[in-house]
Design an enzyme around this catalytic site. Structure first.
Site, short mmCIF file in Angstrom:
data_model
loop_
_atom_site.label_atom_id
_atom_site.label_comp_id
_atom_site.label_asym_id
_atom_site.label_seq_id
_atom_site.Cartn_x
_atom_site.Cartn_y
_atom_site.Cartn_z
N ASP A 84 0.85 -1.20 0.00
CA ASP A 84 0.00 0.00 0.00
C ASP A 84 0.88 1.24 0.00
O ASP A 84 1.04 1.93 1.02
CB ASP A 84 -0.92 0.01 1.23
N LYS B 127 0.51 -8.08 -2.12
CA LYS B 127 -0.84 -7.60 -2.44
C LYS B 127 -0.79 -6.19 -3.01
O LYS B 127 -0.29 -5.26 -2.37
CB LYS B 127 -1.72 -7.62 -1.19
N ASP C 84 -5.80 -6.88 -5.51
CA ASP C 84 -6.96 -6.63 -4.64
C ASP C 84 -7.72 -5.41 -5.13
O ASP C 84 -7.65 -4.33 -4.55
CB ASP C 84 -6.44 -6.43 -3.20
N LEU C 85 -8.47 -5.58 -6.22
CA LEU C 85 -9.23 -4.46 -6.79
C LEU C 85 -10.73 -4.59 -6.52
O LEU C 85 -11.52 -3.76 -6.95
CB LEU C 85 -8.95 -4.34 -8.30
N LYS C 86 -11.11 -5.65 -5.85
CA LYS C 86 -12.51 -5.85 -5.39
C LYS C 86 -13.53 -5.50 -6.48
O LYS C 86 -14.35 -4.58 -6.32
CB LYS C 86 -12.77 -5.02 -4.13
N PHE C 87 -13.52 -6.28 -7.55
CA PHE C 87 -14.45 -6.03 -8.67
C PHE C 87 -15.90 -6.17 -8.21
O PHE C 87 -16.26 -7.08 -7.45
CB PHE C 87 -14.19 -7.01 -9.81
N HIS C 88 -16.75 -5.28 -8.72
CA HIS C 88 -18.18 -5.31 -8.40
C HIS C 88 -18.89 -4.57 -9.53
O HIS C 88 -18.90 -3.34 -9.58
CB HIS C 88 -18.43 -4.59 -7.07
N ASP C 89 -19.47 -5.33 -10.46
CA ASP C 89 -20.10 -4.71 -11.62
C ASP C 89 -21.01 -5.76 -12.26
O ASP C 89 -21.19 -6.84 -11.71
CB ASP C 89 -19.00 -4.22 -12.60
N ILE C 90 -21.55 -5.45 -13.43
CA ILE C 90 -22.39 -6.46 -14.08
C ILE C 90 -21.50 -7.64 -14.51
O ILE C 90 -20.28 -7.49 -14.69
CB ILE C 90 -23.15 -5.86 -15.30
N PRO C 91 -22.12 -8.83 -14.62
CA PRO C 91 -21.31 -10.03 -14.88
C PRO C 91 -20.36 -9.91 -16.06
O PRO C 91 -19.18 -10.30 -15.97
CB PRO C 91 -22.38 -11.11 -15.12
N THR D 109 -18.88 -7.31 -17.40
CA THR D 109 -17.74 -6.43 -17.10
C THR D 109 -16.76 -7.10 -16.15
O THR D 109 -15.54 -7.04 -16.34
CB THR D 109 -18.26 -5.10 -16.51
N THR E 32 -15.41 -5.01 6.73
CA THR E 32 -15.34 -4.96 8.19
C THR E 32 -15.60 -3.55 8.72
O THR E 32 -15.78 -3.37 9.92
CB THR E 32 -13.98 -5.46 8.70
N ARG F 7 1.55 -3.05 7.88
CA ARG F 7 2.38 -2.21 8.74
C ARG F 7 3.34 -2.93 9.68
O ARG F 7 4.45 -2.42 9.90
CB ARG F 7 1.48 -1.21 9.48
O1 C5P Z 1 -1.13 -2.61 7.60
P1 C5P Z 1 -2.11 -3.71 7.77
O2 C5P Z 1 -1.48 -5.05 8.16
O3 C5P Z 1 -3.24 -3.36 8.70
O4 C5P Z 1 -2.71 -3.92 6.32
C1 C5P Z 1 -3.80 -4.75 6.08
C2 C5P Z 1 -4.23 -4.72 4.65
O5 C5P Z 1 -5.44 -5.43 4.54
C3 C5P Z 1 -4.49 -3.34 4.06
O6 C5P Z 1 -4.21 -3.43 2.64
C4 C5P Z 1 -5.97 -3.14 4.29
O7 C5P Z 1 -6.55 -2.29 3.36
C5 C5P Z 1 -6.47 -4.57 4.10
N1 C5P Z 1 -7.73 -4.86 4.77
C6 C5P Z 1 -7.90 -4.76 6.14
N2 C5P Z 1 -9.09 -5.07 6.73
C7 C5P Z 1 -10.08 -5.47 5.99
C8 C5P Z 1 -9.94 -5.61 4.61
C9 C5P Z 1 -8.72 -5.29 4.03
O8 C5P Z 1 -6.97 -4.40 6.86
N3 C5P Z 1 -11.20 -5.80 6.58
#
Ligand code: C5P
Length: 228
Positions: free
Chosen positions: A10, A31, A58-65, A67, A115, A207
């Site tokens: 990130d 990732k 990790d682009l979390k696709f969400h669209d019509i099937p 696409t 979450t 992190r």
């Molecule tokens: O730095 P850290 O270990 O918290 O990074 C966790 C990664 O997982 C980040 O890319 C964050 O966006 C992702 N993520 C998360 N919690 C979620 C979904 C994704 O921490 N529920």
């Protein structure tokens, strides 16, 4: 299968991303999410892969099937080993994506309830009845039945997701904090060992590695903990 570590990239630039990859040692999972991808584009995925690594896109696709199917195929053509989509896109969307990656080695991971959403937000804002935990279990099962190879969930959802989908699908979890690391903004965390024991196949760690004074040592410690 031993639990694997996925290191989060990130960051805003390809240089920073490749620095982290270099420090962690080639041959691992990394990732790439919407931050780095939107800044740098598909080239950064190729650069990470070209060094012998595997990419979780990790682009979390969400669209019509249609696409999402084309997007999933594009991720596969780019060489992403894992690619995310939203379970809430529905079965037809997931079925279409699965069909699109069928002849490839790309695996699809479904994200259920973010979450960041509470039970009250789900019910009052989005009209989804029941608790978030019930929805996670229901959507995870449905996503796997529609063709998702696995589920991304928080550590505290591992057990209920595993119960909902059975032993085969991949369960991948962020929110990991080794005992020696701070919590940052993650509220409910597990250590790598706890997550593996709870049934996770892969843990996503950012992190604790990136902010460690010696990131190479941090990833070594995490791998060692998982191997115990
Ligand atoms: O730095 P850290 O270990 O918290 O990074 C966790 C990664 O997982 C980040 O890319 C964050 O966006 C992702 N993520 C998360 N919690 C979620 C979904 C994704 O921490 N529920």
């Amino acid at each position: 299968m031993p639990c694997e570590v996925v290191v989060v990239l990130d960051v805003d630039t390809q240089e920073e991303a490749l620095d982290i990859v270099g420090v962690c040692g080639d041959g691992g999972w990394f990732k790439i999410g919407s931050q780095l991808f939107t800044r740098c584009g598909p080239g950064v995925v190729r650069s990470v892969r070209d060094r012998g690594n595997r990419v979780f896109l990790d682009l979390k696709f969400h669209d019509i099937p249609n696409t999402v199917a084309h997007a999933a195929k594009a991720a596969a053509d780019l060489g992403a080993g894992l690619c995310t989509l939203h379970a809430s896109g529905g079965r037809k969307m997931i079925e279409a994506a699965r069909k699109a990656v069928e002849e490839t080695s790309t695996r699809l991971l479904a994200v259920t309830v973010l979450t960041s959403l509470t039970d009250a937000m789900l019910e009052e804002e989005l009209g989804v009845p029941g608790t978030a935990a019930e929805t996670v279990a229901r959507w995870a099962k449905s996503a796997v039945e529609a063709g998702a190879h696995g589920i991304v969930c928080s550590p505290r959802e591992i057990a209920l997701v595993r119960a909902a989908v059975g032993p085969e699908p991949l369960v991948v979890t962020p929110g990991i904090r080794p005992a020696w690391a701070g919590q940052d903004d993650q509220a409910r965390v597990m250590t790598p060992r706890e997550a593996a024991d709870a049934g996770a196949d892969m843990i996503v760690v950012g992190r604790p590695i990136l902010k460690h004074p010696n990131p190479a040592e941090a990833i070594r410690l995490i791998r060692e903990e998982l191997a115990e």
